[in-house]
Design a protein around this motif. Structure first.
Motif, short mmCIF file in Angstrom:
data_model
loop_
_atom_site.label_atom_id
_atom_site.label_comp_id
_atom_site.label_asym_id
_atom_site.label_seq_id
_atom_site.Cartn_x
_atom_site.Cartn_y
_atom_site.Cartn_z
N LEU A 136 0.82 -1.20 0.00
CA LEU A 136 0.00 0.00 0.00
C LEU A 136 0.86 1.26 0.00
O LEU A 136 0.57 2.22 -0.73
N VAL A 137 1.90 1.27 0.81
CA VAL A 137 2.75 2.45 0.93
C VAL A 137 3.42 2.79 -0.40
O VAL A 137 3.62 3.96 -0.72
N PHE A 138 3.78 1.77 -1.19
CA PHE A 138 4.37 2.02 -2.51
C PHE A 138 3.48 2.94 -3.33
O PHE A 138 3.95 3.88 -3.98
N TRP A 139 2.16 2.66 -3.31
CA TRP A 139 1.22 3.45 -4.11
C TRP A 139 0.78 4.72 -3.39
O TRP A 139 0.77 5.81 -3.99
N LEU A 140 0.44 4.61 -2.10
CA LEU A 140 -0.14 5.73 -1.37
C LEU A 140 0.88 6.81 -1.07
O LEU A 140 0.63 8.01 -1.29
N MET A 141 2.03 6.43 -0.51
CA MET A 141 3.05 7.40 -0.12
C MET A 141 4.20 7.45 -1.12
O MET A 141 5.25 8.03 -0.81
N GLY A 142 4.01 6.87 -2.28
CA GLY A 142 5.02 6.91 -3.34
C GLY A 142 4.44 7.46 -4.62
O GLY A 142 4.43 8.67 -4.86
N VAL A 143 3.91 6.58 -5.44
CA VAL A 143 3.40 6.95 -6.75
C VAL A 143 2.36 8.07 -6.67
O VAL A 143 2.41 9.05 -7.41
N LEU A 144 1.40 7.92 -5.75
CA LEU A 144 0.31 8.89 -5.65
C LEU A 144 0.83 10.27 -5.26
O LEU A 144 0.36 11.30 -5.78
N MET A 145 1.80 10.33 -4.37
CA MET A 145 2.35 11.61 -3.93
C MET A 145 3.11 12.30 -5.06
O MET A 145 2.97 13.51 -5.27
N VAL A 146 3.92 11.55 -5.79
CA VAL A 146 4.69 12.13 -6.89
C VAL A 146 3.76 12.62 -8.00
O VAL A 146 3.83 13.77 -8.44
N CYS A 147 2.87 11.73 -8.44
CA CYS A 147 1.97 12.08 -9.55
C CYS A 147 0.98 13.17 -9.14
O CYS A 147 0.66 14.05 -9.95
N GLY A 148 0.51 13.12 -7.89
CA GLY A 148 -0.41 14.15 -7.43
C GLY A 148 0.24 15.52 -7.38
O GLY A 148 -0.37 16.53 -7.79
N SER A 149 1.47 15.60 -6.88
CA SER A 149 2.20 16.87 -6.83
C SER A 149 2.41 17.43 -8.23
O SER A 149 2.22 18.63 -8.47
#
Length: 275
Positions: A136-149
């Motif tokens: 979950l952390v890979f997507w939630l605190m990784g990919v999602l944070m980068v792409c969202g920013s």
């Protein structure tokens, strides 16, 4: 102290704040040359991300209440949970402003992030209890944070940003795994079925080292393909040997999470310079 991990300082996990900082910086730096870039908005992105990270950390142990009987310890967990919800509410307020700036497309990303943050340890989902928190952390605190920013500042998401997010997303998972490795004995005694408890310490250590090596291999591939332009991140390579040695014994594993956080900060800053 047996339950020291429930103290506010330990529950807040300040070493993990490098996750929010670095993942958002990757997205922000990638968007720096776009027409919509704004320094004030970039600052708000970092603030919201740090509040979300604090929230996730503070509510992380809430599901442990069902395994514990000590009233003092239970009170600490409840206090941390309430503080975490407070951080989440402030992060939500920042998110609402950013939605007004970036549009409703951001709302979908934030709702996914909110659902993931609450489902991390809150029943009936409880990804931590199911041993899925590292994924979950890979997507939630990784990919999602980068792409969202990146999306907030550039108004779009593309595959280049996704691939750029992979190395730092892997370290996000690695950092959580380091925390599980440190707490494996107490988690097992309390019946908390984290991924490390399910795999066993030896296999979890192998996974930790595999993720560590994968970060460098994928960053090298991205550089060779032109997805990133520099290779400053190679300067963090000596820290991999130090982390390898640190997770060999009980004393080293006790401080593995903050050491992993320092690696994340060093690698991440150098990685941003390479973009």
């Amino acid at each position: 102290m047996k339950y020291d991990k429930y103290s506010l300082g330990r529950a807040l996990r300040p070493f993990s704040f490098s996750v929010a900082l670095i993942t958002c910086l990757v997205g922000i730096v990638s968007a720096a040359d776009t027409a919509g870039f704004s320094y004030p908005v970039a600052s708000l992105i970092l603030l919201g991300a740090l509040l979300l990270q604090a929230s996730v950390n503070l509510i992380n142990d809430h599901a442990d209440l069902q395994y514990l009987t000590d009233r003092v310890v239970r009170a600490k967990i409840v206090r941390n949970f309430r503080l975490g919800l407070g951080c989440l509410l402030v992060a939500a307020a920042v998110g609402i402003y950013l939605i007004s700036y970036a549009g409703l497309g951001l709302l979908a990303l934030l709702l996914v992030g909110l659902a993931g943050a609450l489902g991390y340890t809150v029943e009936p989902i409880n990804f931590k209890r199911r041993g899925l928190a590292v994924v979950l952390v890979f997507w939630l605190m990784g990919v999602l944070m980068v792409c969202g920013s990146y999306y907030i500042l550039a108004g779009e998401i593309n595959w280049l940003i996704f691939w750029r997010s992979v190395p730092v997303s892997l370290i996000s998972s690695l950092l959580l795994l380091a925390n599980e490795i440190r707490d494996v004995i107490s988690d097992e005694q309390e019946g908390i079925r984290t991924l490390t408890v399910r795999l066993g310490l030896h296999r979890a250590r192998v996974l930790y080292l595999t993720l560590l090596a994968s970060v460098m291999v994928i960053a090298t591939v991205l550089w060779s393909l032109g997805a990133i332009s520099g290779f400053w991140w190679l300067a963090s390579l000596p820290m991999i040997w130090l982390l390898y040695k640190q997770q060999q014994d009980d004393a080293g594993r006790a401080s593995l999470p903050p050491a992993s956080g320092r690696f994340f900060m060093l690698f991440g800053l150098l990685y941003c310079l390479s973009l």
